[in-house]
Design a protein around this motif. Structure first.
Motif, PDB file in Angstrom:
ATOM      1  N   MET A   1       5.744 -19.922 -19.524  1.00 36.15           N
ATOM      2  CA  MET A   1       6.846 -19.018 -19.335  1.00 36.15           C
ATOM      3  C   MET A   1       6.423 -17.924 -18.356  1.00 36.15           C
ATOM      4  O   MET A   1       5.345 -17.363 -18.471  1.00 36.15           O
ATOM      5  CB  MET A   1       7.257 -18.408 -20.672  1.00 36.15           C
ATOM      6  N   ASP A   2       7.281 -17.601 -17.394  1.00 33.67           N
ATOM      7  CA  ASP A   2       6.994 -16.538 -16.438  1.00 33.67           C
ATOM      8  C   ASP A   2       7.206 -15.183 -17.098  1.00 33.67           C
ATOM      9  O   ASP A   2       8.135 -15.000 -17.864  1.00 33.67           O
ATOM     10  CB  ASP A   2       7.920 -16.645 -15.222  1.00 33.67           C
ATOM     11  N   SER A   3       6.332 -14.247 -16.765  1.00 32.17           N
ATOM     12  CA  SER A   3       6.512 -12.901 -17.298  1.00 32.17           C
ATOM     13  C   SER A   3       7.498 -12.132 -16.425  1.00 32.17           C
ATOM     14  O   SER A   3       7.693 -12.440 -15.257  1.00 32.17           O
ATOM     15  CB  SER A   3       5.172 -12.171 -17.357  1.00 32.17           C
ATOM     16  N   LEU A   4       8.125 -11.145 -17.018  1.00 36.32           N
ATOM     17  CA  LEU A   4       9.082 -10.330 -16.296  1.00 36.32           C
ATOM     18  C   LEU A   4       8.338  -9.273 -15.489  1.00 36.32           C
ATOM     19  O   LEU A   4       7.394  -8.663 -15.969  1.00 36.32           O
ATOM     20  CB  LEU A   4      10.035  -9.638 -17.274  1.00 36.32           C
ATOM     21  N   LYS A   5       8.777  -9.048 -14.266  1.00 35.76           N
ATOM     22  CA  LYS A   5       8.219  -7.992 -13.427  1.00 35.76           C
ATOM     23  C   LYS A   5       9.195  -6.830 -13.442  1.00 35.76           C
ATOM     24  O   LYS A   5      10.332  -6.959 -12.988  1.00 35.76           O
ATOM     25  CB  LYS A   5       8.009  -8.485 -12.001  1.00 35.76           C
ATOM     26  N   THR A   6       8.746  -5.711 -13.980  1.00 38.50           N
ATOM     27  CA  THR A   6       9.605  -4.540 -14.091  1.00 38.50           C
ATOM     28  C   THR A   6       9.096  -3.446 -13.163  1.00 38.50           C
ATOM     29  O   THR A   6       7.927  -3.089 -13.192  1.00 38.50           O
ATOM     30  CB  THR A   6       9.633  -4.012 -15.536  1.00 38.50           C
ATOM     31  N   VAL A   7      10.005  -2.934 -12.337  1.00 37.47           N
ATOM     32  CA  VAL A   7       9.670  -1.888 -11.375  1.00 37.47           C
ATOM     33  C   VAL A   7      10.542  -0.668 -11.651  1.00 37.47           C
ATOM     34  O   VAL A   7      11.764  -0.788 -11.804  1.00 37.47           O
ATOM     35  CB  VAL A   7       9.913  -2.365  -9.927  1.00 37.47           C
ATOM     36  N   PHE A   8       9.893   0.490 -11.717  1.00 39.94           N
ATOM     37  CA  PHE A   8      10.587   1.765 -11.816  1.00 39.94           C
ATOM     38  C   PHE A   8      10.487   2.428 -10.445  1.00 39.94           C
ATOM     39  O   PHE A   8       9.390   2.807 -10.032  1.00 39.94           O
ATOM     40  CB  PHE A   8       9.936   2.670 -12.864  1.00 39.94           C
ATOM     41  N   GLY A   9      11.583   2.542  -9.749  1.00 37.79           N
ATOM     42  CA  GLY A   9      11.615   3.241  -8.470  1.00 37.79           C
ATOM     43  C   GLY A   9      12.173   4.633  -8.704  1.00 37.79           C
ATOM     44  O   GLY A   9      13.227   4.780  -9.320  1.00 37.79           O
ATOM     45  N   ILE A  10      11.454   5.652  -8.255  1.00 38.96           N
ATOM     46  CA  ILE A  10      11.857   7.024  -8.543  1.00 38.96           C
ATOM     47  C   ILE A  10      11.966   7.811  -7.238  1.00 38.96           C
ATOM     48  O   ILE A  10      11.010   7.891  -6.467  1.00 38.96           O
ATOM     49  CB  ILE A  10      10.847   7.698  -9.491  1.00 38.96           C
ATOM     50  N   ASP A  11      13.138   8.379  -7.010  1.00 36.11           N
ATOM     51  CA  ASP A  11      13.386   9.234  -5.852  1.00 36.11           C
ATOM     52  C   ASP A  11      13.288  10.680  -6.342  1.00 36.11           C
ATOM     53  O   ASP A  11      14.135  11.143  -7.104  1.00 36.11           O
ATOM     54  CB  ASP A  11      14.756   8.949  -5.263  1.00 36.11           C
ATOM     55  N   VAL A  12      12.242  11.376  -5.920  1.00 40.10           N
ATOM     56  CA  VAL A  12      11.951  12.714  -6.420  1.00 40.10           C
ATOM     57  C   VAL A  12      12.528  13.772  -5.482  1.00 40.10           C
ATOM     58  O   VAL A  12      12.357  13.701  -4.273  1.00 40.10           O
ATOM     59  CB  VAL A  12      10.421  12.923  -6.535  1.00 40.10           C
ATOM     60  N   SER A  13      13.220  14.750  -6.067  1.00 39.64           N
ATOM     61  CA  SER A  13      13.665  15.917  -5.303  1.00 39.64           C
ATOM     62  C   SER A  13      13.262  17.175  -6.079  1.00 39.64           C
ATOM     63  O   SER A  13      12.584  17.093  -7.088  1.00 39.64           O
ATOM     64  CB  SER A  13      15.171  15.856  -5.047  1.00 39.64           C
ATOM     65  N   SER A  14      13.705  18.323  -5.635  1.00 41.69           N
ATOM     66  CA  SER A  14      13.208  19.566  -6.219  1.00 41.69           C
ATOM     67  C   SER A  14      13.618  19.775  -7.674  1.00 41.69           C
ATOM     68  O   SER A  14      12.810  20.225  -8.471  1.00 41.69           O
ATOM     69  CB  SER A  14      13.661  20.759  -5.383  1.00 41.69           C
ATOM     70  N   ARG A  15      14.833  19.440  -8.046  1.00 44.18           N
ATOM     71  CA  ARG A  15      15.305  19.728  -9.408  1.00 44.18           C
ATOM     72  C   ARG A  15      15.493  18.514 -10.289  1.00 44.18           C
ATOM     73  O   ARG A  15      15.505  18.619 -11.505  1.00 44.18           O
ATOM     74  CB  ARG A  15      16.617  20.494  -9.348  1.00 44.18           C
ATOM     75  N   LYS A  16      15.658  17.360  -9.677  1.00 47.45           N
ATOM     76  CA  LYS A  16      15.862  16.138 -10.464  1.00 47.45           C
ATOM     77  C   LYS A  16      15.225  14.961  -9.757  1.00 47.45           C
ATOM     78  O   LYS A  16      14.860  15.033  -8.587  1.00 47.45           O
ATOM     79  CB  LYS A  16      17.343  15.873 -10.703  1.00 47.45           C
ATOM     80  N   SER A  17      15.116  13.890 -10.487  1.00 49.51           N
ATOM     81  CA  SER A  17      14.618  12.634  -9.923  1.00 49.51           C
ATOM     82  C   SER A  17      15.584  11.532 -10.317  1.00 49.51           C
ATOM     83  O   SER A  17      16.083  11.506 -11.447  1.00 49.51           O
ATOM     84  CB  SER A  17      13.219  12.321 -10.449  1.00 49.51           C
ATOM     85  N   ASN A  18      15.868  10.636  -9.384  1.00 54.71           N
ATOM     86  CA  ASN A  18      16.720   9.486  -9.669  1.00 54.71           C
ATOM     87  C   ASN A  18      15.820   8.291  -9.955  1.00 54.71           C
ATOM     88  O   ASN A  18      14.924   7.989  -9.167  1.00 54.71           O
ATOM     89  CB  ASN A  18      17.641   9.207  -8.489  1.00 54.71           C
ATOM     90  N   VAL A  19      16.084   7.641 -11.073  1.00 60.35           N
ATOM     91  CA  VAL A  19      15.273   6.516 -11.528  1.00 60.35           C
ATOM     92  C   VAL A  19      16.104   5.244 -11.437  1.00 60.35           C
ATOM     93  O   VAL A  19      17.254   5.215 -11.869  1.00 60.35           O
ATOM     94  CB  VAL A  19      14.823   6.726 -12.996  1.00 60.35           C
ATOM     95  N   CYS A  20      15.510   4.197 -10.879  1.00 57.53           N
ATOM     96  CA  CYS A  20      16.142   2.878 -10.835  1.00 57.53           C
ATOM     97  C   CYS A  20      15.160   1.885 -11.449  1.00 57.53           C
ATOM     98  O   CYS A  20      14.004   1.818 -11.044  1.00 57.53           O
ATOM     99  CB  CYS A  20      16.467   2.483  -9.402  1.00 57.53           C
ATOM    100  N   ILE A  21      15.614   1.150 -12.442  1.00 59.06           N
ATOM    101  CA  ILE A  21      14.768   0.149 -13.096  1.00 59.06           C
ATOM    102  C   ILE A  21      15.244  -1.232 -12.660  1.00 59.06           C
ATOM    103  O   ILE A  21      16.428  -1.560 -12.786  1.00 59.06           O
ATOM    104  CB  ILE A  21      14.838   0.265 -14.627  1.00 59.06           C
ATOM    105  N   MET A  22      14.304  -2.011 -12.153  1.00 62.42           N
ATOM    106  CA  MET A  22      14.611  -3.373 -11.710  1.00 62.42           C
ATOM    107  C   MET A  22      13.722  -4.358 -12.473  1.00 62.42           C
ATOM    108  O   MET A  22      12.539  -4.100 -12.672  1.00 62.42           O
ATOM    109  CB  MET A  22      14.393  -3.505 -10.214  1.00 62.42           C
ATOM    110  N   VAL A  23      14.316  -5.454 -12.891  1.00 59.43           N
ATOM    111  CA  VAL A  23      13.585  -6.525 -13.557  1.00 59.43           C
ATOM    112  C   VAL A  23      13.765  -7.785 -12.723  1.00 59.43           C
ATOM    113  O   VAL A  23      14.896  -8.225 -12.490  1.00 59.43           O
ATOM    114  CB  VAL A  23      14.078  -6.749 -15.000  1.00 59.43           C
ATOM    115  N   ASN A  24      12.647  -8.309 -12.237  1.00 57.53           N
ATOM    116  CA  ASN A  24      12.661  -9.492 -11.376  1.00 57.53           C
ATOM    117  C   ASN A  24      13.641  -9.344 -10.210  1.00 57.53           C
ATOM    118  O   ASN A  24      14.381 -10.259  -9.877  1.00 57.53           O
ATOM    119  CB  ASN A  24      12.957 -10.752 -12.176  1.00 57.53           C
ATOM    120  N   GLY A  25      13.644  -8.147  -9.603  1.00 56.43           N
ATOM    121  CA  GLY A  25      14.455  -7.903  -8.424  1.00 56.43           C
ATOM    122  C   GLY A  25      15.909  -7.551  -8.678  1.00 56.43           C
ATOM    123  O   GLY A  25      16.669  -7.350  -7.747  1.00 56.43           O
ATOM    124  N   ARG A  26      16.305  -7.461  -9.941  1.00 57.81           N
ATOM    125  CA  ARG A  26      17.696  -7.152 -10.275  1.00 57.81           C
ATOM    126  C   ARG A  26      17.770  -5.791 -10.975  1.00 57.81           C
ATOM    127  O   ARG A  26      17.066  -5.548 -11.936  1.00 57.81           O
ATOM    128  CB  ARG A  26      18.253  -8.227 -11.193  1.00 57.81           C
TER     129      ARG A  26
END
Length: 68
Positions: free
Chosen positions: A1-26
């Motif tokens: 069974m293939d394992s899931l690849k999970t990526v947390f992409g975070i765009d950091v700014s001065s007061r907040k950060s935007n988080v995007c979670i992707m699993v196997n590219g989705r």
């Protein structure tokens, strides 16, 4: 069974950060956090649910140091 690849992409700014979670590219979740302990704990809760997540964010000097 293939394992899931999970990526947390975070765009950091001065007061907040935007988080995007992707699993196997989705994208499975995206949200904004405050750059304080409340926001960091929210992110940590999601990170704890995943095995070996990859975390990607731009080094933005003073803004990203607290997140790091």
């Amino acid at each position: 069974m293939d394992s899931l690849k999970t990526v947390f992409g975070i765009d950091v700014s001065s007061r907040k950060s935007n988080v995007c979670i992707m699993v196997n590219g989705r994208k499975v979740k995206d949200y904004a956090i405050s750059n304080d302990m409340v926001g960091f704990n929210q992110l940590l809760d999601d990170l704890k649910q995943v095995t070996n997540p990859q975390i990607i964010f731009e080094a933005t000097g003073v803004y990203s140091r607290r997140l790091q």
